[in-house]
Design a protein around this motif. Sequence first.
Motif, PDB file in Angstrom:
ATOM      1  N   LEU A  81     -56.104 -16.497 -35.200  1.00  0.00           N
ATOM      2  CA  LEU A  81     -56.187 -17.946 -35.113  1.00  0.00           C
ATOM      3  C   LEU A  81     -56.322 -18.588 -36.483  1.00  0.00           C
ATOM      4  N   PRO A  82     -55.793 -19.804 -36.647  1.00  0.00           N
ATOM      5  CA  PRO A  82     -56.093 -20.568 -37.866  1.00  0.00           C
ATOM      6  C   PRO A  82     -57.599 -20.802 -37.976  1.00  0.00           C
ATOM      7  N   GLU A  83     -58.063 -21.046 -39.166  1.00  0.00           N
ATOM      8  CA  GLU A  83     -59.503 -21.169 -39.406  1.00  0.00           C
ATOM      9  C   GLU A  83     -60.136 -22.260 -38.537  1.00  0.00           C
ATOM     10  N   GLU A  84     -59.496 -23.428 -38.449  1.00  0.00           N
ATOM     11  CA  GLU A  84     -60.055 -24.526 -37.666  1.00  0.00           C
ATOM     12  C   GLU A  84     -60.113 -24.172 -36.178  1.00  0.00           C
ATOM     13  N   ALA A  85     -59.111 -23.445 -35.701  1.00  0.00           N
ATOM     14  CA  ALA A  85     -59.100 -23.035 -34.290  1.00  0.00           C
ATOM     15  C   ALA A  85     -60.220 -22.045 -34.016  1.00  0.00           C
ATOM     16  N   TYR A 167     -60.692 -33.612 -30.083  1.00  0.00           N
ATOM     17  CA  TYR A 167     -60.576 -32.429 -30.940  1.00  0.00           C
ATOM     18  C   TYR A 167     -59.810 -32.825 -32.208  1.00  0.00           C
ATOM     19  N   PRO A 168     -60.483 -33.483 -33.143  1.00  0.00           N
ATOM     20  CA  PRO A 168     -59.798 -34.020 -34.332  1.00  0.00           C
ATOM     21  C   PRO A 168     -59.177 -32.962 -35.232  1.00  0.00           C
ATOM     22  N   SER A 169     -59.650 -31.733 -35.172  1.00  0.00           N
ATOM     23  CA  SER A 169     -59.092 -30.686 -36.034  1.00  0.00           C
ATOM     24  C   SER A 169     -57.751 -30.164 -35.523  1.00  0.00           C
ATOM     25  N   ALA A 170     -57.405 -30.461 -34.269  1.00  0.00           N
ATOM     26  CA  ALA A 170     -56.129 -29.997 -33.702  1.00  0.00           C
ATOM     27  C   ALA A 170     -54.994 -30.929 -34.127  1.00  0.00           C
ATOM     28  N   LYS A 171     -53.858 -30.339 -34.475  1.00  0.00           N
ATOM     29  CA  LYS A 171     -52.696 -31.131 -34.862  1.00  0.00           C
ATOM     30  C   LYS A 171     -52.008 -31.763 -33.646  1.00  0.00           C
ATOM     31  N   MET A 172     -52.082 -31.074 -32.505  1.00  0.00           N
ATOM     32  CA  MET A 172     -51.412 -31.576 -31.308  1.00  0.00           C
ATOM     33  C   MET A 172     -52.176 -31.135 -30.066  1.00  0.00           C
ATOM     34  N   THR A 173     -52.303 -32.049 -29.112  1.00  0.00           N
ATOM     35  CA  THR A 173     -52.961 -31.758 -27.838  1.00  0.00           C
ATOM     36  C   THR A 173     -51.948 -31.936 -26.727  1.00  0.00           C
ATOM     37  N   VAL A 174     -51.828 -30.931 -25.856  1.00  0.00           N
ATOM     38  CA  VAL A 174     -50.822 -30.955 -24.791  1.00  0.00           C
ATOM     39  C   VAL A 174     -51.483 -30.783 -23.436  1.00  0.00           C
ATOM     40  N   ASN A 175     -51.160 -31.684 -22.504  1.00  0.00           N
ATOM     41  CA  ASN A 175     -51.583 -31.529 -21.113  1.00  0.00           C
ATOM     42  C   ASN A 175     -50.684 -30.473 -20.486  1.00  0.00           C
ATOM     43  N   TYR A 176     -51.199 -29.256 -20.317  1.00  0.00           N
ATOM     44  CA  TYR A 176     -50.377 -28.120 -19.896  1.00  0.00           C
ATOM     45  C   TYR A 176     -50.213 -28.044 -18.378  1.00  0.00           C
ATOM     46  N   SER A 201     -63.335 -22.508 -19.257  1.00  0.00           N
ATOM     47  CA  SER A 201     -62.922 -21.380 -20.100  1.00  0.00           C
ATOM     48  C   SER A 201     -62.215 -21.885 -21.347  1.00  0.00           C
ATOM     49  N   VAL A 202     -62.222 -21.064 -22.380  1.00  0.00           N
ATOM     50  CA  VAL A 202     -61.453 -21.320 -23.600  1.00  0.00           C
ATOM     51  C   VAL A 202     -60.832 -20.004 -24.033  1.00  0.00           C
ATOM     52  N   THR A 203     -59.513 -20.005 -24.234  1.00  0.00           N
ATOM     53  CA  THR A 203     -58.775 -18.771 -24.483  1.00  0.00           C
ATOM     54  C   THR A 203     -57.866 -18.929 -25.704  1.00  0.00           C
ATOM     55  N   PRO A 204     -57.887 -17.986 -26.639  1.00  0.00           N
ATOM     56  CA  PRO A 204     -56.948 -18.040 -27.769  1.00  0.00           C
ATOM     57  C   PRO A 204     -55.507 -17.866 -27.286  1.00  0.00           C
ATOM     58  N   ILE A 205     -54.622 -18.671 -27.825  1.00  0.00           N
ATOM     59  CA  ILE A 205     -53.193 -18.532 -27.583  1.00  0.00           C
ATOM     60  C   ILE A 205     -52.487 -18.562 -28.934  1.00  0.00           C
ATOM     61  N   LYS A 206     -51.202 -18.363 -28.927  1.00  0.00           N
ATOM     62  CA  LYS A 206     -50.453 -18.386 -30.171  1.00  0.00           C
ATOM     63  C   LYS A 206     -50.560 -19.771 -30.810  1.00  0.00           C
ATOM     64  N   ARG A 207     -51.090 -19.822 -32.000  1.00  0.00           N
ATOM     65  CA  ARG A 207     -51.265 -21.034 -32.806  1.00  0.00           C
ATOM     66  C   ARG A 207     -52.304 -21.995 -32.235  1.00  0.00           C
ATOM     67  N   GLY A 208     -53.152 -21.534 -31.314  1.00  0.00           N
ATOM     68  CA  GLY A 208     -54.130 -22.486 -30.805  1.00  0.00           C
ATOM     69  C   GLY A 208     -55.059 -21.959 -29.732  1.00  0.00           C
ATOM     70  N   LEU A 209     -55.533 -22.888 -28.904  1.00  0.00           N
ATOM     71  CA  LEU A 209     -56.491 -22.585 -27.842  1.00  0.00           C
ATOM     72  C   LEU A 209     -56.045 -23.226 -26.533  1.00  0.00           C
ATOM     73  N   GLU A 210     -56.383 -22.548 -25.439  1.00  0.00           N
ATOM     74  CA  GLU A 210     -56.155 -23.111 -24.112  1.00  0.00           C
ATOM     75  C   GLU A 210     -57.509 -23.354 -23.451  1.00  0.00           C
ATOM     76  N   LEU A 211     -57.727 -24.583 -22.995  1.00  0.00           N
ATOM     77  CA  LEU A 211     -58.982 -24.964 -22.370  1.00  0.00           C
ATOM     78  C   LEU A 211     -58.752 -25.266 -20.893  1.00  0.00           C
ATOM     79  N   VAL A 212     -59.592 -24.713 -20.052  1.00  0.00           N
ATOM     80  CA  VAL A 212     -59.571 -25.045 -18.624  1.00  0.00           C
ATOM     81  C   VAL A 212     -60.849 -25.824 -18.320  1.00  0.00           C
ATOM     82  N   ARG A 234     -53.957 -27.606 -23.866  1.00  0.00           N
ATOM     83  CA  ARG A 234     -53.636 -26.717 -24.988  1.00  0.00           C
ATOM     84  C   ARG A 234     -53.766 -27.459 -26.296  1.00  0.00           C
ATOM     85  N   LEU A 235     -54.462 -26.830 -27.227  1.00  0.00           N
ATOM     86  CA  LEU A 235     -54.647 -27.379 -28.562  1.00  0.00           C
ATOM     87  C   LEU A 235     -53.886 -26.531 -29.556  1.00  0.00           C
ATOM     88  N   TYR A 236     -53.070 -27.189 -30.397  1.00  0.00           N
ATOM     89  CA  TYR A 236     -52.303 -26.469 -31.414  1.00  0.00           C
ATOM     90  C   TYR A 236     -52.752 -26.910 -32.807  1.00  0.00           C
TER      91      TYR A 236
END
Length: 237
Positions: A81-85, A167-176, A201-212, A234-236
């Motif tokens: 994960l990136p440092e901020e993630a 989540y200000p540190s995320a570049k993009m937030t997506v309603n998955y 839950s919070v799960t690492p994904i490619k380039r970010g995190l997935e929150l339920v 999803r936070l990227y």
Amino acid sequence: MKVVDFLKKKSEILAQHQFDLIDLKERIPPALLDHWSEFLNKANNIQIVNWAREHQFISIGSSNNKISSNKTTVVAKPIVLPEEAQKLLTQLSKQINEEIHIGEWMTIDQERINQFAQVTDDQQWIHTDPQRAKNESPFKNTIAHGFLTLSLLPTLTDSVNPEEPAYPSAKMTVNYGLNEVRFLYPVKVNSRIRAHTTLKSVTPIKRGLELVKEIRVEIEGTRRPACIAQTVLRLYF
């Protein structure tokens, strides 16, 4: 049966049962769907090998792929994960199953219900005809569409405030998407509602995190919630 003949037969069987991949996709957790295309690209190459391994003809982990009965351990490649993630993951992991937000009250008036009915072409009288609802509805009043309540979740949870992003540190937030939704009690016209959010839950994904998150929509003065929904965000980074 010779090994070559066995592999040929299994290849033909697998080719006739491609629907199994569709069924498999439906069972895959959302966090793994990012890798579905990669899986499909490799599926034809690994299916026959997996059949051979199951019948102990070859070992995938052997250095020369000779016939063997050795067992193989598959190790998944960890997600970096990136440092901020990583910082956010550490923070959110401590909040699992905690209520992390309570929204402001919102009044659901007839104008809002009518506007939603117009946009969605859902003009059922239980929503848009106050006089008929008074005479014929068991609720004695118009009620909001269930999907109207659902559509308001981003606002009710303060998820779309550009001045104060959650989540200000995320570049993009997506309603998955949504895992589950239930409309448990009608929202009568002029009722006030607000949302309670619990992180599940919070799960690492490619380039970010997935929150339920589990969101419970409260109706003022009513014991039962209007809606309980499990959302996937999803936070990227």
